[in-house]
Design a protein around this motif. Structure first.
Motif, PDB file in Angstrom:
ATOM      1  N   GLU A 165       5.020  -2.118   1.804  1.00 21.53           N
ATOM      2  CA  GLU A 165       4.575  -2.105   3.206  1.00 21.53           C
ATOM      3  C   GLU A 165       5.029  -3.338   3.972  1.00 21.53           C
ATOM      4  O   GLU A 165       4.283  -3.910   4.760  1.00 21.53           O
ATOM      5  CB  GLU A 165       3.034  -1.999   3.277  1.00 21.53           C
ATOM      6  CG  GLU A 165       2.487  -0.666   2.822  1.00 21.53           C
ATOM      7  CD  GLU A 165       3.040   0.497   3.637  1.00 21.53           C
ATOM      8  OE1 GLU A 165       3.157   0.348   4.876  1.00 21.53           O
ATOM      9  OE2 GLU A 165       3.378   1.532   3.039  1.00 21.53           O
ATOM     10  N   LEU A 166       6.255  -3.729   3.746  1.00 21.11           N
ATOM     11  CA  LEU A 166       6.760  -4.942   4.384  1.00 21.11           C
ATOM     12  C   LEU A 166       7.056  -4.677   5.864  1.00 21.11           C
ATOM     13  O   LEU A 166       7.728  -3.705   6.202  1.00 21.11           O
ATOM     14  CB  LEU A 166       8.045  -5.381   3.666  1.00 21.11           C
ATOM     15  CG  LEU A 166       8.510  -6.802   3.892  1.00 21.11           C
ATOM     16  CD1 LEU A 166       7.483  -7.786   3.384  1.00 21.11           C
ATOM     17  CD2 LEU A 166       9.842  -7.039   3.186  1.00 21.11           C
TER      18      LEU A 166
ATOM     19  N   GLY B 243       7.565  -1.174   7.578  1.00 22.73           N
ATOM     20  CA  GLY B 243       6.779  -0.793   6.412  1.00 22.73           C
ATOM     21  C   GLY B 243       7.702  -0.270   5.327  1.00 22.73           C
ATOM     22  O   GLY B 243       7.751   0.914   5.034  1.00 22.73           O
ATOM     23  N   ILE B 244       8.442  -1.187   4.742  1.00 21.84           N
ATOM     24  CA  ILE B 244       9.412  -0.800   3.714  1.00 21.84           C
ATOM     25  C   ILE B 244       8.734  -0.858   2.354  1.00 21.84           C
ATOM     26  O   ILE B 244       8.006  -1.806   2.059  1.00 21.84           O
ATOM     27  CB  ILE B 244      10.608  -1.785   3.738  1.00 21.84           C
ATOM     28  CG1 ILE B 244      11.333  -1.673   5.073  1.00 21.84           C
ATOM     29  CG2 ILE B 244      11.502  -1.613   2.542  1.00 21.84           C
ATOM     30  CD1 ILE B 244      12.681  -1.071   5.020  1.00 21.84           C
ATOM     31  N   ASN B 245       8.958   0.183   1.557  1.00 22.25           N
ATOM     32  CA  ASN B 245       8.508   0.192   0.161  1.00 22.25           C
ATOM     33  C   ASN B 245       9.726   0.358  -0.719  1.00 22.25           C
ATOM     34  O   ASN B 245      10.561   1.210  -0.454  1.00 22.25           O
ATOM     35  CB  ASN B 245       7.550   1.361  -0.093  1.00 22.25           C
ATOM     36  CG  ASN B 245       6.237   1.136   0.613  1.00 22.25           C
ATOM     37  OD1 ASN B 245       5.515   0.200   0.319  1.00 22.25           O
ATOM     38  ND2 ASN B 245       5.951   1.983   1.587  1.00 22.25           N
ATOM     39  N   LEU B 246       9.799  -0.478  -1.745  1.00 22.70           N
ATOM     40  CA  LEU B 246      11.002  -0.430  -2.564  1.00 22.70           C
ATOM     41  C   LEU B 246      10.713  -1.062  -3.917  1.00 22.70           C
ATOM     42  O   LEU B 246      10.055  -2.093  -3.997  1.00 22.70           O
ATOM     43  CB  LEU B 246      12.112  -1.227  -1.849  1.00 22.70           C
ATOM     44  CG  LEU B 246      13.485  -1.250  -2.495  1.00 22.70           C
ATOM     45  CD1 LEU B 246      14.145   0.100  -2.380  1.00 22.70           C
ATOM     46  CD2 LEU B 246      14.349  -2.313  -1.815  1.00 22.70           C
ATOM     47  N   ARG B 247      11.195  -0.385  -4.980  1.00 20.67           N
ATOM     48  CA  ARG B 247      11.116  -0.995  -6.311  1.00 20.67           C
ATOM     49  C   ARG B 247      12.499  -0.949  -6.927  1.00 20.67           C
ATOM     50  O   ARG B 247      13.138   0.098  -6.962  1.00 20.67           O
ATOM     51  CB  ARG B 247      10.149  -0.215  -7.207  1.00 20.67           C
ATOM     52  CG  ARG B 247       8.681  -0.502  -6.942  1.00 20.67           C
ATOM     53  CD  ARG B 247       7.827   0.486  -7.715  1.00 20.67           C
ATOM     54  NE  ARG B 247       7.857   0.207  -9.148  1.00 20.67           N
ATOM     55  CZ  ARG B 247       7.031  -0.660  -9.746  1.00 20.67           C
ATOM     56  NH1 ARG B 247       6.141  -1.313  -9.027  1.00 20.67           N
ATOM     57  NH2 ARG B 247       7.088  -0.873 -11.024  1.00 20.67           N
ATOM     58  N   VAL B 248      12.955  -2.067  -7.386  1.00 23.75           N
ATOM     59  CA  VAL B 248      14.279  -2.114  -7.999  1.00 23.75           C
ATOM     60  C   VAL B 248      14.121  -2.703  -9.396  1.00 23.75           C
ATOM     61  O   VAL B 248      13.450  -3.717  -9.575  1.00 23.75           O
ATOM     62  CB  VAL B 248      15.241  -2.988  -7.152  1.00 23.75           C
ATOM     63  CG1 VAL B 248      16.592  -3.093  -7.825  1.00 23.75           C
ATOM     64  CG2 VAL B 248      15.399  -2.418  -5.759  1.00 23.75           C
TER      65      VAL B 248
ATOM     66  N   THR C 233       3.748  -7.127   1.358  1.00 21.88           N
ATOM     67  CA  THR C 233       4.009  -8.052   0.259  1.00 21.88           C
ATOM     68  C   THR C 233       5.372  -7.767  -0.345  1.00 21.88           C
ATOM     69  O   THR C 233       5.908  -6.672  -0.206  1.00 21.88           O
ATOM     70  CB  THR C 233       2.978  -7.894  -0.869  1.00 21.88           C
ATOM     71  OG1 THR C 233       3.056  -6.542  -1.345  1.00 21.88           O
ATOM     72  CG2 THR C 233       1.578  -8.202  -0.405  1.00 21.88           C
ATOM     73  N   ALA C 234       5.912  -8.770  -0.982  1.00 17.41           N
ATOM     74  CA  ALA C 234       7.147  -8.580  -1.733  1.00 17.41           C
ATOM     75  C   ALA C 234       7.210  -9.622  -2.832  1.00 17.41           C
ATOM     76  O   ALA C 234       6.782 -10.762  -2.628  1.00 17.41           O
ATOM     77  CB  ALA C 234       8.357  -8.722  -0.821  1.00 17.41           C
ATOM     78  N   THR C 235       7.707  -9.218  -3.987  1.00 23.64           N
ATOM     79  CA  THR C 235       8.002 -10.203  -5.019  1.00 23.64           C
ATOM     80  C   THR C 235       9.402  -9.935  -5.537  1.00 23.64           C
ATOM     81  O   THR C 235       9.836  -8.789  -5.622  1.00 23.64           O
ATOM     82  CB  THR C 235       7.027 -10.137  -6.203  1.00 23.64           C
ATOM     83  OG1 THR C 235       7.019  -8.785  -6.706  1.00 23.64           O
ATOM     84  CG2 THR C 235       5.628 -10.542  -5.815  1.00 23.64           C
ATOM     85  N   VAL C 236      10.103 -11.011  -5.838  1.00 26.96           N
ATOM     86  CA  VAL C 236      11.408 -10.910  -6.474  1.00 26.96           C
ATOM     87  C   VAL C 236      11.339 -11.798  -7.707  1.00 26.96           C
ATOM     88  O   VAL C 236      11.038 -12.987  -7.586  1.00 26.96           O
ATOM     89  CB  VAL C 236      12.530 -11.378  -5.528  1.00 26.96           C
ATOM     90  CG1 VAL C 236      13.883 -11.226  -6.213  1.00 26.96           C
ATOM     91  CG2 VAL C 236      12.515 -10.606  -4.222  1.00 26.96           C
TER      92      VAL C 236
ATOM     93  N   VAL D 172      12.110   3.356   5.185  1.00 25.82           N
ATOM     94  CA  VAL D 172      12.981   3.971   4.186  1.00 25.82           C
ATOM     95  C   VAL D 172      12.982   5.481   4.410  1.00 25.82           C
ATOM     96  O   VAL D 172      11.924   6.121   4.386  1.00 25.82           O
ATOM     97  CB  VAL D 172      12.490   3.645   2.762  1.00 25.82           C
ATOM     98  CG1 VAL D 172      13.294   4.434   1.735  1.00 25.82           C
ATOM     99  CG2 VAL D 172      12.611   2.159   2.489  1.00 25.82           C
ATOM    100  N   GLN D 173      14.163   6.038   4.659  1.00 25.25           N
ATOM    101  CA  GLN D 173      14.247   7.477   4.932  1.00 25.25           C
ATOM    102  C   GLN D 173      14.672   8.259   3.691  1.00 25.25           C
ATOM    103  O   GLN D 173      14.436   9.457   3.590  1.00 25.25           O
ATOM    104  CB  GLN D 173      15.261   7.756   6.053  1.00 25.25           C
ATOM    105  CG  GLN D 173      15.063   6.920   7.292  1.00 25.25           C
ATOM    106  CD  GLN D 173      13.933   7.427   8.151  1.00 25.25           C
ATOM    107  OE1 GLN D 173      13.394   8.501   7.920  1.00 25.25           O
ATOM    108  NE2 GLN D 173      13.530   6.631   9.136  1.00 25.25           N
TER     109      GLN D 173
END
Lengths: 292, 325, 313
Positions: free
Chosen positions: B8-9, B42-47, B80-83, B235-236
């Motif tokens: 949800e960035l 509101g970007i959601n992403l897992r890499v 939130t985001a963590t790298v 994110v589409q």
């Protein structure tokens, strides 16, 4: 009927419209940077404050050296303390007319980057265009700067002990300001034109600015210089950029020499107009000769 | 655990609206108008570690902003985001020593100096031991074939050579995560190819995690198995490249080549006529209808050759961008 | 069915990389200082290499700053033709005042050499988004942007300052009335307070640079810097008039630029003993002010980075 009809020749009305567009664009461009503008103008008076205190201390010491109380009778180079302060305030006005920030370096960068070609192709005269945009920039500056200037002069009105100069002197003062503006413009434009021959004029410009700061009277009245130096400096045109208008206003130029001095200034102005035009046409010829 | 985890960035900016004209400019002296611009909504992403992910999206979609958020260059408005377990915008040195960001439109090398001087500076900043620095530099300059250019001032290099130098600068400290923002922008085809080849090789060898944004589909097709489409700050799509067509394009392109001078006029009943170049005709046909239409066509006309293709990916994506914006 | 977009054939590279390397070794605290020092030296070196590639510019800068100094010296020589002292009974006679001027020159040249090009570049970094790269580096951002560039040519002014100071000290030591040599302790204190002065000027500059994050283009802020520091260029006694005392207070206690030159110059220009009773407190205040300024500027700088928006492209 030919496909491409010729554009009608540019008449006076059309020309006026072009000029007014140039001036208006310059004005709004300037006013857009509002924060810089208002702040910058007020800031410019800050060094005057230190100057006042510095000269106050110097005049105190002069009085004490003479074993006297300080009053307006102590003079340095013909200036007493109020004169000195008034002088610095007036040179601010003179510099507001005669300083041309970025003019020569602007021309130099246009030459270097080949943008000068634009003026060879389009029906605009480079010098005329630059003069008009400079006038509009100055006008915009005065619009915003008049208020702070008036405010400061009102606060400092006590330093103008001789009061307002007689009408003919005031007219001469206005004339010297206007000519100061034009001399400043054509002098710097001429320096800019040198870039047709020398690619790096910025160094030259810096040297010129240093000398002009010292010898135009921006730093101190030129009458403070030792006799031998002063006689040479008086022959240079730099004094018209700051010292001369202030001296006219403060009646430091003897009445009978005023007209001659103004004529000499006009002669310098003519010289720089001719020099600038001449260098431009020579420069353009040289530039197109190279095939730039 | 995912190496990059974004939830949800969001990031919004306040932008000063500049006004036109003189009088408006004067009014602007006293009063300013601001508008909120939501760059990321509101970007959601897992890499996972070792992935090579492409970010696609139209200009202003929020790709670069996301990369900047993940690099800790700007602070988010929310989410939130963590790298690698770090919160990027805390800018801890331990985090900053372990990733790198390359921007195709900006350069970080000293313009007037040879690249090797900038590299030496990087060595000092990242605290890379001298022997390791030399070994890495040798390898990278070998791979990118720029050994002879190390001593030349950066301003004298071509755009492609400069990009290679920028890549080297970013990889000198062997980052585990690499963010690439338009690394091939403005390069010619050969230079693009060289950069792609290098990135692919490097990623396969080192198994590092790479997030890439690019305008060039070729970059993406050559490098990434996974594609994330960002548009309008969201994110589409998140999946394989081929999947984009399955998801967003219901059409196939059928090319028919007619036998000897046959030019039927009623072809638009089969589908959308895309291109006629007798004897070749291209028709867009809804996926489900393809077998039926093909059978009919072969029955009704004299056909010399047939091919059925997916529409070009560029077109699908352009359509998609168009729909979103 | 054909592939969606034709996959680009990538010719494999022959070489192979060595095994993925392990994490970079941790930098120990002792090593931290060493790392910062090494980075600083690399900056100094790179700047020198750069300056040497534009040698004509370099020489020209030296010449023009020396010319500027000559003009200032000329100006004060002219003034001392008319007076024996700057201010009544202040002790700033010609020799003492030229020591003051030399101090101005030392501090300015140090600020110009180390910080000015960086502060100028900082607003440019904000405008173009180049600050991104500084923020990525695993090193203190303020350190990185404060020392990136060193303008070696500005140190020519330091040399000129040494010359002026040397001549004035010689003149002070050989004059007929009240001749004196500064003691080693004065010299030591002088060096210390010059360093304090540089730190205060640096802090003022960082504060102004930090505001450019909020204001964008900030040409007038740099003018502002020149105008503010302009107050520091003269002996503080000149402000000691009824109208000047508010300024004296403002620029001593709020924006302490007046202690920058005055404290060290005063130490060197007179024998250490006897001293007026306000001089010791002023020197102590200079130390406190230095500490306060540095801390405040650091706080403001960090705070401003939070608002950095990074211009795209």
């Amino acid at each position: 009927m030919s496909l491409a009809s010729h554009l009608p020749p540019i008449g006076i009305g059309q020309r006026l419209r072009i000029w007014s567009i140039i001036v208006r664009t310059g004005l709004s461009e300037r006013i857009a940077y509002r924060g810089d503008f208002a702040l910058g103008t007020l800031m410019r008076f800050l060094p005057i404050i230190t100057q006042i205190f510095l000269w106050g201390a110097i005049f105190n010491a002069v009085a004490s050296d003479a074993g006297a109380e300080r009053d307006d009778s102590q003079r340095i180079g013909g200036f007493n303390f109020p004169d000195m302060v008034a002088y610095f305030l007036l040179t601010m006005i003179a510099r507001a007319f005669s300083s041309m920030p970025g003019l020569a370096s602007g021309i130099a960068s246009q030459v270097r980057q080949g943008e000068i070609k634009k003026y060879l192709i389009q029906p605009i005269d480079l010098i005329g265009f630059l003069l008009l945009s400079r006038i509009s920039h100055k006008l915009a500056y005065y619009v915003v700067a008049t208020l702070p200037f008036a405010f400061v002069f009102f606060l400092c009105r006590g330093f103008f002990v001789a009061g307002f100069p007689p009408p003919h002197v005031f007219v001469a003062f206005l004339g010297s300001l206007l000519m100061g503006f034009l001399i400043g413009f054509f002098l710097e434009a001429s320096i800019g034109m040198i870039s047709f021959w020398l690619l790096e004029v910025n160094s030259l410009l810096l040297i010129f600015m240093l000398f002009s700061f010292f010898l135009s009277g921006h730093m101190f009245p030129l009458t403070l210089l030792p006799e031998s130096v002063a006689s040479v400096v008086n022959l240079l045109p730099l004094k018209y950029l700051a010292y001369f208008p202030a001296a006219v206003f403060l009646n430091k130029i003897p009445e009978d020499e005023l007209a001659t001095e103004m004529l000499i200034e006009a002669a310098w102005l003519t010289f720089f107009i001719v020099a600038c035009r001449f260098m431009y046409s020579r420069g353009i010829r040289r530039y197109s000769g190279f095939g730039g | 655990m995912a190496i990059i985890d974004v939830q949800e960035l969001t990031k919004s900016y306040r932008v000063y609206r500049k006004r036109e004209g003189l009088m408006e400019g004067v009014r602007g002296l006293f009063h300013r108008d601001y508008t909120e611009v939501e760059a990321v909504r509101g970007i959601n992403l897992r890499v996972e570690a070792g992935e090579f992910v492409a970010f696609l999206g139209p200009n202003g979609a929020g790709k670069t902003t996301t990369l900047k958020l993940l690099s800790g260059v700007i602070n988010p408005t929310g989410g939130t985001a963590t790298v690698m377990g770090f919160v990027p915008w805390q800018r801890q040195n331990e985090y900053r020593r372990r990733f790198a960001l390359v921007m195709g439109q900006k350069n970080q090398l000293w313009w007037d100096l040879p690249a090797q001087e900038s590299y030496r500076l990087h060595q000092q900043i990242y605290g890379v031991p001298a022997d390791r620095f030399q070994k890495t530099l040798d390898e990278l300059t070998d791979l990118l074939e720029v050994k002879d250019l190390l001593g030349q001032p950066v301003r004298e290099l071509s755009l492609g050579e400069r990009m290679k130098m920028e890549l080297i600068a970013a990889l000198l400290h062997s980052p585990e995560v690499l963010f690439l923002d338009e690394p091939t922008i403005g390069l010619d085809v050969i230079a693009q190819h060289n950069i792609q080849r290098f990135l692919r090789f490097y990623q396969e060898q080192r198994k590092i995690t790479i997030l890439l944004t690019s305008h060039y589909m070729k970059d993406v097709a050559a490098l990434c198995k996974r594609v994330v489409i960002v548009a309008g700050g969201l994110v589409q799509y998140d999946g394989s490249l081929a999947g984009i067509i399955d998801k967003f394009s219901g059409k196939k392109i059928v090319t028919l080549q007619f036998a000897d001078g046959d030019r039927p006029a009623d072809l638009d009943r089969l589908g959308t006529l895309l291109d006629t170049h007798w004897p070749k005709v291209k028709i867009g046909i809804t996926r489900a209808d393809v077998p039926r239409v093909l059978a009919e066509t072969l029955r009704d006309y004299a056909i010399e050759d047939v091919s059925v293709e997916d529409p070009p990916l560029e077109d699908v994506i352009a359509d998609l961008f168009h729909q979103v914006s | 069915m054909t592939e969606p977009a034709e996959p680009q054939r990538i010719t494999p590279l022959r070489e192979t990389l060595t095994e993925p390397q392990t994490e970079l070794p941790r930098v120990t605290t002792g090593g931290e200082w060493g790392r910062y020092l090494r980075v600083f030296l690399t900056f100094a070196r790179n700047s020198l290499i750069r300056d040497m590639t534009f040698r004509a510019d370099f020489i020209f800068h030296c010449i023009s700053s020396i010319a500027w100094t000559a003009m200032n010296v000329g100006f004060y020589l002219i003034i001392f033709r008319f007076t024996s002292m700057i201010g009544e009974d202040t002790g700033w006679g010609q020799d003492e005042f030229f020591l003051f001027l030399a101090t101005v020159w030392f501090i300015n040249s140090l600020v110009q050499a180390f910080f000015m090009p960086n502060a100028n570049e900082f607003s440019e970094l904000i405008r173009t988004g180049g600050l991104d790269f500084a923020l990525l580096k695993p090193i203190d951002t303020q350190f990185l942007i404060s020392f990136r560039r060193i303008e070696w040519s500005a140190l020519s002014n330091f040399a000129v300052g040494l010359l002026i100071a040397g001549i004035s000290l010689h003149s002070l030591a050989t004059r007929e009335e009240a001749a004196f040599y500064p003691s080693p302790l004065s010299l030591l204190l002088y060096g210390f307070f010059v360093a304090c002065g540089v730190a205060i000027m640096y802090s003022v500059m960082i504060c102004l640079a930090a505001t450019s994050v909020w204001l964008g283009r900030n040409q007038s802020l740099y003018d502002f810097w020149f105008y503010i520091t302009n107050f520091s260029r003269y002996p503080m006694e000149i402000y000691n008039t009824p109208l000047g005392r508010p300024l004296l207070g403002l620029f001593t206690f709020v924006v302490p630029v007046l202690v920058v030159v005055n404290v060290p110059a005063r130490i060197l220009a007179r024998p250490l003993d006897p001293r007026a009773d306000w001089e010791l407190p002023l020197a102590v205040w200079a130390c406190v002010a230095t500490f306060g300024c540095v801390m405040f500027s650091r706080w403001l700088f960090r705070h401003s980075l939070k608002s950095y928006r990074s211009a795209s492209s």
